[in-house]
Write a protein that holds these residues in place. Structure first.
Motif, mmCIF file in Angstrom:
data_model
loop_
_atom_site.group_PDB
_atom_site.id
_atom_site.type_symbol
_atom_site.label_atom_id
_atom_site.label_comp_id
_atom_site.label_asym_id
_atom_site.label_seq_id
_atom_site.Cartn_x
_atom_site.Cartn_y
_atom_site.Cartn_z
ATOM 1 N N UNK A 181 0.817 -1.220 0.000
ATOM 2 C CA UNK A 181 0.000 0.000 0.000
ATOM 3 C C UNK A 181 0.849 1.268 0.000
ATOM 4 N N UNK A 182 2.120 1.158 0.399
ATOM 5 C CA UNK A 182 3.007 2.327 0.419
ATOM 6 C C UNK A 182 3.638 2.585 -0.949
ATOM 7 N N UNK A 183 3.393 1.663 -1.875
ATOM 8 C CA UNK A 183 3.856 1.810 -3.258
ATOM 9 C C UNK A 183 5.349 2.126 -3.375
ATOM 10 N N UNK A 184 6.213 1.319 -2.741
ATOM 11 C CA UNK A 184 7.647 1.568 -2.862
ATOM 12 C C UNK A 184 8.134 1.301 -4.280
ATOM 13 N N UNK A 185 9.264 1.884 -4.625
ATOM 14 C CA UNK A 185 9.852 1.611 -5.944
ATOM 15 C C UNK A 185 10.444 0.209 -5.988
ATOM 16 N N UNK A 186 10.743 -0.327 -4.809
ATOM 17 C CA UNK A 186 11.278 -1.679 -4.785
ATOM 18 C C UNK A 186 11.465 -2.200 -3.376
ATOM 19 N N UNK A 187 11.948 -3.433 -3.317
ATOM 20 C CA UNK A 187 12.195 -4.105 -2.042
ATOM 21 C C UNK A 187 13.644 -4.580 -2.046
ATOM 22 N N UNK A 188 14.355 -4.278 -0.958
ATOM 23 C CA UNK A 188 15.737 -4.740 -0.811
ATOM 24 C C UNK A 188 15.726 -5.986 0.060
ATOM 25 N N UNK A 189 16.258 -7.069 -0.473
ATOM 26 C CA UNK A 189 16.131 -8.377 0.171
ATOM 27 C C UNK A 189 17.487 -9.036 0.364
ATOM 28 N N UNK A 190 17.639 -9.659 1.523
ATOM 29 C CA UNK A 190 18.858 -10.415 1.806
ATOM 30 C C UNK A 190 18.448 -11.885 1.939
ATOM 31 N N UNK A 191 18.065 -12.289 3.151
ATOM 32 C CA UNK A 191 17.662 -13.694 3.353
ATOM 33 C C UNK A 191 16.372 -14.035 2.612
ATOM 34 N N UNK A 192 15.556 -13.019 2.304
ATOM 35 C CA UNK A 192 14.335 -13.235 1.528
ATOM 36 C C UNK A 192 14.600 -13.875 0.177
ATOM 37 N N UNK A 193 15.826 -13.713 -0.324
ATOM 38 C CA UNK A 193 16.245 -14.386 -1.565
ATOM 39 C C UNK A 193 17.313 -15.433 -1.271
ATOM 40 N N UNK A 194 18.384 -15.021 -0.588
ATOM 41 C CA UNK A 194 19.549 -15.898 -0.423
ATOM 42 C C UNK A 194 19.311 -17.041 0.551
ATOM 43 N N UNK A 195 18.260 -16.919 1.374
ATOM 44 C CA UNK A 195 17.950 -17.997 2.314
ATOM 45 C C UNK A 195 17.238 -19.166 1.669
ATOM 46 N N UNK A 196 16.798 -18.992 0.434
ATOM 47 C CA UNK A 196 16.058 -20.057 -0.255
ATOM 48 C C UNK A 196 17.002 -21.125 -0.791
ATOM 49 N N UNK A 197 16.521 -22.351 -0.797
ATOM 50 C CA UNK A 197 17.324 -23.437 -1.354
ATOM 51 C C UNK A 197 17.470 -23.254 -2.862
ATOM 52 N N UNK A 198 16.352 -22.924 -3.515
ATOM 53 C CA UNK A 198 16.393 -22.664 -4.959
ATOM 54 C C UNK A 198 16.207 -21.159 -5.171
ATOM 55 N N UNK A 199 17.323 -20.469 -5.360
ATOM 56 C CA UNK A 199 17.306 -19.001 -5.421
ATOM 57 C C UNK A 199 16.551 -18.503 -6.652
ATOM 58 N N UNK A 200 16.754 -19.156 -7.783
ATOM 59 C CA UNK A 200 16.062 -18.751 -9.009
ATOM 60 C C UNK A 200 14.555 -18.804 -8.859
ATOM 61 N N UNK A 201 14.078 -19.905 -8.282
ATOM 62 C CA UNK A 201 12.622 -20.053 -8.082
ATOM 63 C C UNK A 201 12.097 -19.035 -7.086
ATOM 64 N N UNK A 202 12.903 -18.727 -6.047
ATOM 65 C CA UNK A 202 12.478 -17.742 -5.060
ATOM 66 C C UNK A 202 12.323 -16.360 -5.710
ATOM 67 N N UNK A 203 13.236 -15.986 -6.590
ATOM 68 C CA UNK A 203 13.122 -14.692 -7.288
ATOM 69 C C UNK A 203 11.843 -14.656 -8.126
#
Length: 210
Positions: A181-203
């Motif tokens: 709802x805050x309509x950010x231009x983007x999201x900065x992610x660390x473990x939200x991506x790199x913590x996944x076993x399959x990084x490509x699928x997580x993206x």
């Protein structure tokens, strides 16, 4: 001068590195998998590396990001950003200020600044920041000292400071809907991506969600 519309697009899915999360996995392969699946910006942030090791990573990531035409940002280390000709830097409140960074980097490099409140955001804009990293939005294991930013504070910053911005800090596929709802231009992610076993699928899942 930085093209603000292009910058906004590049901020959409912003990967911040942390090799500790990857454990024994190949650092460069993991980052490449994320880029190939659609990450739009990569920030090299490795608090536990020596200057020499950080530079080695920066050189290799600069090559990788150029190969895929992805924007490359260095956290804190303006000297290393200059050595590898990164696209810009991201600086925190305890780092060198944006005015000094601009003197070193020139007008054509991106400068992002972390902000946790309205005053910090206003000063960042006055000092010439190109975008804000606002957070932490939720508690996060990658930055245990991060102070949380309330939704009220976030609304104040958006209303008063007209700059592209990304939200960071503990953002997951489960809680990102609270931030849309805050309509950010983007999201900065660390473990939200790199913590996944399959990084490509997580993206790919992130793209479905945002």
């Amino acid at each position: 001068m930085i093209n603000k519309e292009k910058l906004k697009k590049n901020l959409k899915l912003y990967l911040v590195t942390d090799s500790l999360i990857l454990k024994d996995r190949d650092f460069y392969k993991c980052i490449e998998d994320a880029i190939k699946s659609g990450v739009t910006m990569v920030q090299l942030r490795e608090k536990n590396l020596s200057g020499k090791e950080f530079l080695e990573r920066a050189i290799k990531l600069r090559e990788l990001t150029k190969k895929y035409n992805v924007t490359f940002i260095i956290n804190d280390r303006i000297d290393i950003a200059m050595i590898v000709d990164a696209d810009g830097v991201h600086i925190g409140q305890s780092d060198i200020d944006a005015i000094s960074a601009r003197k070193l980097l020139g007008e054509n490099k991106i400068i992002g600044v972390s902000a946790r409140n309205l005053e910090e955001a206003k000063i960042a804009k006055e000092n010439g920041a190109d975008y804000l990293g606002i957070g932490a939005m939720f508690s996060t294991s990658t930055k245990t000292d991060a102070k949380l930013v309330s939704f009220n504070t976030l609304e104040e910053i958006i209303k008063e400071v007209n700059l592209p911005f990304v939200l960071i800090g503990g953002i997951t596929l489960d809680n990102v809907n609270e931030l849309k709802k805050f309509n950010p231009d983007g999201y900065a992610l660390v473990s939200g991506i790199l913590g996944a076993e399959n990084i490509g699928k997580r993206v790919e899942k992130w793209y479905e969600r945002i």
